[in-house]
Write an enzyme that holds these catalytic residues in place. Structure first.
Site, mmCIF file in Angstrom:
data_model
loop_
_atom_site.group_PDB
_atom_site.id
_atom_site.type_symbol
_atom_site.label_atom_id
_atom_site.label_comp_id
_atom_site.label_asym_id
_atom_site.label_seq_id
_atom_site.Cartn_x
_atom_site.Cartn_y
_atom_site.Cartn_z
ATOM 1 N N CYS A 1 9.154 4.952 34.251
ATOM 2 C CA CYS A 1 9.115 6.167 35.068
ATOM 3 C C CYS A 1 8.063 6.045 36.169
ATOM 4 O O CYS A 1 8.323 6.367 37.326
ATOM 5 C CB CYS A 1 8.778 7.386 34.206
ATOM 6 S SG CYS A 1 10.218 8.297 33.628
ATOM 7 N N ARG B 1 8.939 3.389 28.326
ATOM 8 C CA ARG B 1 9.654 4.367 29.171
ATOM 9 C C ARG B 1 8.706 4.993 30.200
ATOM 10 O O ARG B 1 9.060 5.178 31.355
ATOM 11 C CB ARG B 1 10.280 5.425 28.259
ATOM 12 C CG ARG B 1 11.091 6.510 28.941
ATOM 13 C CD ARG B 1 12.342 5.992 29.597
ATOM 14 N NE ARG B 1 12.181 5.888 31.029
ATOM 15 C CZ ARG B 1 13.183 5.929 31.910
ATOM 16 N NH1 ARG B 1 14.431 6.038 31.505
ATOM 17 N NH2 ARG B 1 12.954 5.833 33.188
ATOM 18 N N CYS C 1 5.148 13.565 36.719
ATOM 19 C CA CYS C 1 6.116 13.747 35.633
ATOM 20 C C CYS C 1 6.784 15.108 35.795
ATOM 21 O O CYS C 1 7.994 15.261 35.631
ATOM 22 C CB CYS C 1 5.417 13.717 34.275
ATOM 23 S SG CYS C 1 4.418 12.262 33.953
ATOM 24 N N HIS D 1 10.635 16.421 35.440
ATOM 25 C CA HIS D 1 10.952 16.862 34.078
ATOM 26 C C HIS D 1 10.562 18.305 33.775
ATOM 27 O O HIS D 1 10.914 18.827 32.731
ATOM 28 C CB HIS D 1 10.326 15.900 33.071
ATOM 29 C CG HIS D 1 10.903 14.516 33.173
ATOM 30 N ND1 HIS D 1 12.216 14.244 32.832
ATOM 31 C CD2 HIS D 1 10.379 13.336 33.609
ATOM 32 C CE1 HIS D 1 12.455 12.950 33.036
ATOM 33 N NE2 HIS D 1 11.369 12.367 33.512
ATOM 34 N N CYS E 1 0.816 -1.218 0.000
ATOM 35 C CA CYS E 1 0.000 0.000 0.000
ATOM 36 C C CYS E 1 0.847 1.264 0.000
ATOM 37 O O CYS E 1 0.533 2.239 -0.669
ATOM 38 C CB CYS E 1 -0.911 0.037 1.236
ATOM 39 S SG CYS E 1 -2.148 -1.275 1.269
ATOM 40 N N HIS E 2 1.929 1.252 0.796
ATOM 41 C CA HIS E 2 2.653 2.505 1.065
ATOM 42 C C HIS E 2 3.866 2.733 0.172
ATOM 43 O O HIS E 2 4.439 3.815 0.216
ATOM 44 C CB HIS E 2 3.111 2.541 2.526
ATOM 45 C CG HIS E 2 1.988 2.548 3.521
ATOM 46 N ND1 HIS E 2 1.179 3.640 3.713
ATOM 47 C CD2 HIS E 2 1.526 1.593 4.365
ATOM 48 C CE1 HIS E 2 0.272 3.364 4.648
ATOM 49 N NE2 HIS E 2 0.452 2.125 5.049
#
Lengths: 140, 109, 285
Positions: free
Chosen positions: C246, C242, C201, C205, C104-105
């Site tokens: 965390c 990930r 979070c 961060h 398809c791609h």
């Protein structure tokens, strides 16, 4: 001794002290033995051989390291704090101009990486680099 | 034969006679050290690439003995002189007896 | 190197205690160019919706020179092994319909720009979907093939291949219109404290990036570099894997990769990086 919380803390911090001594490269004789296998105990000079390595490795699993040994026919790398200190040995053929190479190695903790080179005249050279292996903040 | 092992090599396609070129090689391989244990506590047996060689037209450039302290997906970078047109041949030797080879041609013009 | 002082939370004080002043190191000012030709935007002005951050930085800036170098050449980047494997799968026919991705791609390069806008609202499904979900949609609905495991190696390699052809293009996920409610859910999760350590979070961060958490240099937690090859586990890691790591580190029961919560969180975290280049597969510690 009753296992109170305070005693537990005392015990576990004692254990931590023992563990951290155990992790220090105090038992470098394994590496020395491995080096002596190559050199037969001969004196090792310095100067012609250099190692490039990070002062601090962000992870001990993949530490980039390179060496430059003009005039060497063979270079062996050792990690004096690994359970088995041998890392790799490189023999150079006629087409190798620089007698240098880079690779990626595993280090079990902060320790010395030692390079021993056998020169064209049969003499040996040695150099080493201390690499601090950090423990990340997150296990994630 | 270990699973998913595939060599990769980066060599320039052309050089001038006597030129020094830089070669990079990498083979995808777990490099199981023999130091690890599985979830049942049994030691996982060592399974590594234990030797790597690079030759040009039959002349050796580098011959490496690898120990379990070499990282997963062993990587090497080194130099070679190219005296004439010809073929670089790279060979990796696995603990399990497998041998992986890769050849790259270079033209001296 | 500018000293930072963002001691907004009690947590940050705990982290800071016992650290030498040299540990307060901002993102560095190195420049990332991949293969000498793909310019990567690793530092830029924060998107308008970010209230507490002026400048956004790729996680690349928080790594050592040695780790940074891994990503500057595709041959040195071990994440490209996964991309190569995925290229083979791209052309491999699988399932009852006798199709491969390529059927398809066409070439994988035709996916350039796709990674930059995901997660994205999928009208047909009536919900926001991630790239990994769309890969599985293709597999089950168009190819008649089995789903791949959400955070498995085969899937993560494929997402890395699709990301790799967008490298250098700025992340630009839509946060308004039909995606808005999911985005707001993600934002709520981002600022919600979880686990026995009661950390959100944002505590690490947003409030504390640039500082050291033990021996680790805290980044802004941007996900423009995912999937990311970690030196630690020597494989490509998905954003949801990930996230799980965390959240687990806050000593919480985590959401599952592929869950609605992590889809919402991925959209929100991706939107915090709107303007940074797609980097995946990146290399981190």
């Amino acid at each position: 001794m009753k296992l109170t919380r305070r005693n537990m803390i005392a015990i576990s911090s004692g254990a931590a002290v023992v563990a951290s001594f155990g992790a220090m490269p105090a038992f470098a004789s394994l590496a020395d033995d491995a080096i002596a296998e190559i050199t037969g105990g001969a004196e090792m000079g310095e100067g012609a051989l250099t190692i490039t390595a990070p002062e601090i490795a962000e992870n001990g699993n993949t530490v980039p390291i390179s060496f430059d040994a003009p005039g060497a026919v063979m270079v062996a790398l050792f990690a004096d704090g690994n359970p088995t200190p041998k890392v790799a040995s490189f023999k150079f053929g006629k087409l190798s101009p620089s007698h240098s190479a880079s690779t990626r190695i595993r280090l079990a903790g902060t320790q010395n990486v030692v390079a021993v080179a056998q020169m064209e005249d049969g003499s040996f050279q040695k150099t080493q680099a201390n690499i601090k292996v950090t423990i990340g903040g997150c296990g994630g | 034969m270990a699973k998913g092992v595939k060599p990769r090599v980066k060599v320039p396609k052309t050089a001038s006679a006597g030129e020094t070129i830089t070669i990079k090689t990498l083979i995808s391989h777990k490099m199981e050290s023999g130091q690890r244990k599985d979830s049942d506590g049994n030691a996982i047996p060592r399974s590594i690439i234990n030797r790597f060689t690079a030759d040009f037209n039959g002349e050796n450039v580098i011959d490496v003995t690898l120990e379990p302290a070499i990282s997963t997906n062993p990587y090497f970078q080194f130099d070679s002189v190219v005296p004439e047109s010809g073929d670089f041949k790279f060979t990796w030797y696995d603990d399990d007896g497998s041998v992986y080879e890769e050849t790259k041609s270079i033209k001296v013009g | 190197m500018k000293n930072t002082f963002k001691l907004k939370t009690a947590f940050a004080c705990v982290v800071a205690a016992g650290l030498a002043s040299s540990a307060f190191a901002d993102a560095d000012t190195d420049k990332l160019v991949i293969n000498g030709e793909i310019d990567i935007i690793t530092t830029t002005v924060a998107p308008a919706h970010l209230e507490n951050v002026d400048t956004i930085y790729s996680g690349w800036h928080f790594r050592s020179d040695e780790t940074q170098a891994f990503q500057m050449d595709d041959f040195d980047n071990p994440g490209m092994i996964g991309v190569e494997k995925a290229s083979e799968n791209w052309d491999t026919v699988d399932g009852s319909e006798g199709k491969s991705c390529a059927s398809c791609h066409g070439e994988a390069e035709s996916m350039a720009g796709v990674r930059a806008v995901y997660p994205k609202y999928n009208e047909e499904k009536g919900k926001v979907t991630t790239l990994a979900m769309e890969v599985n949609n293709c597999r089950t609905e168009r190819m008649g093939a089995e789903k791949w495991k959400y955070t498995g190696g085969t899937m993560t390699d494929m997402v890395a291949l699709i990301s790799s052809v967008s490298r250098g293009m700025p992340v630009n996920v839509a946060i308004d219109g039909p995606a808005q409610s999911t985005w707001e859910q993600g934002k709520e999760l981002y600022y919600a404290r979880t686990g026995q350590l009661e950390l959100s979070c944002a505590n690490c961060h947003e409030d504390s990036y640039g500082m050291m958490i033990r021996a680790d240099h805290l980044s802004q937690g941007q996900i423009n570099g995912f999937p990311t090859y970690r030196l630690k586990n020597t494989k490509l890691n998905s954003a949801h894997a990930r996230f799980k790591g965390c959240v687990r580190d806050t000593r919480a029961e985590t959401y599952n990769p592929g869950s609605d919560e992590f889809i919402a969180l991925e959209l929100y975290v991706a939107s915090r990086g709107n303007g940074l280049s797609v980097e995946g597969p990146s290399v981190r510690n």
